[in-house]
Design an enzyme around this catalytic site. Structure first.
Site, PDB file in Angstrom:
ATOM      1  N   ASN A 157       0.877  -1.186   0.000  1.00 55.70           N
ATOM      2  CA  ASN A 157       0.000   0.000   0.000  1.00 55.70           C
ATOM      3  C   ASN A 157       0.896   1.211   0.000  1.00 55.70           C
ATOM      4  OD1 ASN A 157      -2.122  -1.636   0.551  1.00 55.70           O
ATOM      5  ND2 ASN A 157      -2.442  -0.910   2.630  1.00 55.70           N
TER       6      ASN A 157
ATOM      7  N   LYS B  49     -22.520  14.495  -0.542  1.00 54.43           N
ATOM      8  CA  LYS B  49     -23.145  13.172  -0.372  1.00 54.43           C
ATOM      9  C   LYS B  49     -23.831  12.750  -1.664  1.00 54.43           C
ATOM     10  CE  LYS B  49     -21.607  11.982   2.338  1.00 54.43           C
ATOM     11  NZ  LYS B  49     -20.672  12.607   3.180  1.00 54.43           N
TER      12      LYS B  49
HETATM   13  C1  F6R Z   1     -17.119  11.785   1.899  1.00 53.86           C
HETATM   14  C2  F6R Z   1     -15.955  11.325   2.623  1.00 53.86           C
HETATM   15  C3  F6R Z   1     -14.652  11.979   2.351  1.00 53.86           C
HETATM   16  C4  F6R Z   1     -13.808  12.049   3.628  1.00 53.86           C
HETATM   17  C5  F6R Z   1     -12.405  12.567   3.296  1.00 53.86           C
HETATM   18  C6  F6R Z   1     -11.567  12.737   4.542  1.00 53.86           C
HETATM   19  O1  F6R Z   1     -18.264  11.107   2.274  1.00 53.86           O
HETATM   20  O2  F6R Z   1     -16.023  10.421   3.404  1.00 53.86           O
HETATM   21  O3  F6R Z   1     -14.828  13.243   1.786  1.00 53.86           O
HETATM   22  O4  F6R Z   1     -14.437  12.897   4.532  1.00 53.86           O
HETATM   23  O5  F6R Z   1     -11.772  11.678   2.428  1.00 53.86           O
HETATM   24  O6  F6R Z   1     -11.449  11.540   5.221  1.00 53.86           O
HETATM   25  P1  F6R Z   1     -11.104  11.491   6.754  1.00 53.86           P
HETATM   26  O7  F6R Z   1     -12.229  12.123   7.492  1.00 53.86           O
HETATM   27  O8  F6R Z   1     -10.942  10.050   7.053  1.00 53.86           O
HETATM   28  O9  F6R Z   1      -9.838  12.281   6.925  1.00 53.86           O
END
Ligand code: F6R
Length: 598
Positions: free
Chosen positions: A97, A479
């Site tokens: 990864n 969304k």
């Molecule tokens: C949309 C969504 C993404 C995350 C973004 C940040 O539904 O989930 O826009 O909010 O990729 O991810 P995190 O919050 O994990 O840093």
């Protein structure tokens, strides 16, 4: 985004690896593969597309007690069977990864005569190990040697044909855990993948390697020095990551929001019903002359609301920034900044990049996350946990409302500690929010009908709101577009007429949000402007400000907290729109749950 699993034990590894990969599906991927080691060799299976396709391709009679598996989200090279992991040389097999930034340079310098079989950056790692081992280095030394040449991020697992009882693991910047059990050890990007085997995990830090056999786990630095580290028990239960009777995780997670908010209230409440918060976090907030909130996507949208909450409640100036922009375009900072990183996963590479930079500058850092052991949590000075439980659907829902709940608690705590007069009890008001959220569980048919009526055939949709409602509109539009693929925009109500109103034509759906006391009438004026140009309006308002034709009226909640409730109809509209259009709600195209590359 990409996931790794590994197993070394006594049972046949195939089914465990396949189940582990299925648990990582939520992170987003476009191909998958696994390698099984036994006395006859290392057998590789890989396929483009879903794990179900890989499952069919795996030879079920080929048994082996050691194996590694991978889900790939393409960065270098198209999604294809050829580029799917594992990658192999004559002796070694690898999954990886992350992104190797200097792979071209390393290839030219160290592997000029090696013909690559894929378009990936990954392949150079296994080719380097092969080269160094054939020059006489042991596998461990060759592995460390190869990793030491790489710039970028990696979580990687390697099998050696000549020592098929061992998995060699390396980590830098990408998440990786080792799971421990009796006579069995496992490797996973995420504990959820291996809860089927164990709940006991040990974290691996950047620039460490691990030698994993069924009875031993040895962590070493790149220098070869052995590191000792305590294990921890993962606080999640495998039932937390099941859909139960729900058709989709997203619907389950939308419905869980009242419970999550009540859970946050419990976790942040003292015996005397006041806010329970680490004093060091309080002092960090009070000591800041300006707060910089750094986040991406939905978490960024929560950060926009957080700015309003903290400025209005605690009177501390706040700037909210998109992590990937801030990373390469840092504004002039205040003298005593506090950086707050908001991240569901705690793994977002853009946010982490900023964290690394601001730590170098010696600034205070706090992470608000749903995953306390995550990279952003470990690397920031302080962490506030959002307690939302695992979020599996790619589209974030309960994590967003949980982030805002924690932000309001933080804001009120700072306000109280600095002696500001307050007639607002966030814990009590959040209880009212939880009750208000619950009414949407009963109103799903109304929202399904709105989605059918407005969004079944349209190619675009606008969301307009003012003030806090504007931020929720940005989230509502995100969304909708990410799961239904309808082009959607969230706009400030007053801004549309400065250009974008040109896109409004007969029947264009416009969803208006009017929950803010001081601007709800202005927003209604903006709605009239678009209706006059043919828009098909859907008005969502709040009890107390409603008018006759409003489609949805949310129950009255405190002005600071309306985003936590008004977003729920938007989440459900997006969900049903995607469903009606036949989209894969939980796994939208091109997206990953945990975005671990920049
Ligand atoms: C949309 C969504 C993404 C995350 C973004 C940040 O539904 O989930 O826009 O909010 O990729 O991810 P995190 O919050 O994990 O840093």
């Amino acid at each position: 985004m990409c996931g790794i699993v590994g197993y070394v034990g006594a049972e046949d590894a195939k089914e465990i690896l396949l189940r582990g990969l299925e648990k990582l599906e939520y992170r987003g991927y476009d191909s998958a593969g696994l390698a099984i080691a036994n006395d006859q060799g290392v057998h590789v299976y890989k396929e483009k597309g879903r794990i179900a396709t890989l499952r069919e391709a795996v030879n079920q009679t080929e048994a082996g007690t050691v194996g590694i598996g991978h889900t790939r989200w393409a960065t270098h090279g198209a999604p294809s069977k050829l580029n799917a992991h594992p990658h192999q040389t004559a002796r070694y097999t690898i999954v990886h990864n992350g992104v190797i930034e200097n792979y071209e340079q390393v290839r030219r310098e160290y592997l000029p005569d090696v013909e690559m079989t894929s378009d990936t950056d990954t392949e150079i790692i296994v080719q380097l190990v092969e080269k160094f081992a054939s020059d006489g280095e042991t596998t461990e030394v060759a592995f460390r040697h190869a990793l030491s040449l790489l710039k970028g991020s990696y979580a990687t697992a390697l099998l050696d044909l000549e020592d098929p009882e061992t998995i060699y693991v390396g980590k830098n910047k990408s998440p990786l855990l080792i799971g421990l059990s009796d006579g069995v050890n496992v490797v996973a990007s995420d504990a959820m993948a291996m809860l089927q085997v164990t709940k006991e995990f040990v974290e691996i830090m950047d620039e460490e390697i691990v030698i994993v056999t069924k009875d031993n786990v040895t962590i070493k630095k790149m220098t070869g020095d052995v590191v000792t580290r305590d294990s921890y028990v993962a606080e999640i239960d495998s039932s937390d990551i099941e859909k139960g009777t729900y058709p989709h995780y997203m619907l389950k997670e939308i419905d869980e929001q009242p419970f999550v908010i009540r859970n946050i209230v419990t976790k942040y409440k003292d015996e005397d019903d006041s806010i329970k918060l680490d004093d060091n976090v309080r002092q960090a907030v009070l000591g800041a002359d300006r707060i910089y909130i750094i986040a991406a996507g939905t978490s960024y949208h929560a950060g926009l609301v957080g700015k309003e909450m903290i400025e209005k409640i605690a009177h501390i100036p706040v700037e909210t920034h998109i992590a990937s922009e801030f990373l390469y375009n840092m504004p002039i900072l205040s003298k005593k900044p506090l950086f707050i990183f908001i991240s569901q996963s705690g793994e977002t590479a853009d946010s982490r990049g900023v964290l690394v930079n601001v730590k170098k500058l010696g600034h205070q850092t706090l992470t608000i996350t749903n995953v306390p052991g995550s990279t952003l949590s470990r690397e920031a000075q302080f962490t506030l946990h959002t307690h939302a439980g695992p979020e599996i659907a790619v589209a974030s829902t309960k994590a967003y409302t949980a982030q805002m709940a924690v932000l309001v608690i933080l804001a009120v705590d700072a306000a109280r500690a600095s002696g500001l007069e307050m007639d607002f009890d966030p814990l009590q008001e959040l209880g009212i929010v939880a009750n208000a959220m619950e009414i949407f569980t009963e109103k799903k048919d109304v929202l399904e009908e709105i989605a059918r009526d407005y969004l079944s055939v349209t190619r675009n949709c606008f969301f307009i709101g003012r003030s806090m409602d504007y931020h929720v509109c940005m989230e509502g539009s995100l969304k909708l577009k990410e799961i239904s693929y309808i082009q959607a925009e969230g706009f400030a109500g007053g801004e549309l007429k400065h250009g974008t109103i040109a896109l409004i034509e007969e029947g264009t759906p416009v969803i208006g949000l009017a929950t803010q006391e001081n601007v709800h009438l202005n927003l209604r004026g903006n709605m009239k402007e678009v209706v006059a140009r043919g828009a098909y309006p859907c008005m969502i308002s709040m009890d107390g400000f409603q008018e006759e034709d409003d489609k949805i009226v949310i129950p009255k909640v405190h002005n600071y907290l309306t985003p936590l409730v008004s977003v729920i109809p938007l989440q459900l509209i997006a969900y049903y729109a995607a469903l009606h259009r036949g989209c894969d709600v939980d796994k939208p195209r091109n997206l990953a749950k945990s975005v671990t590359v920049e």
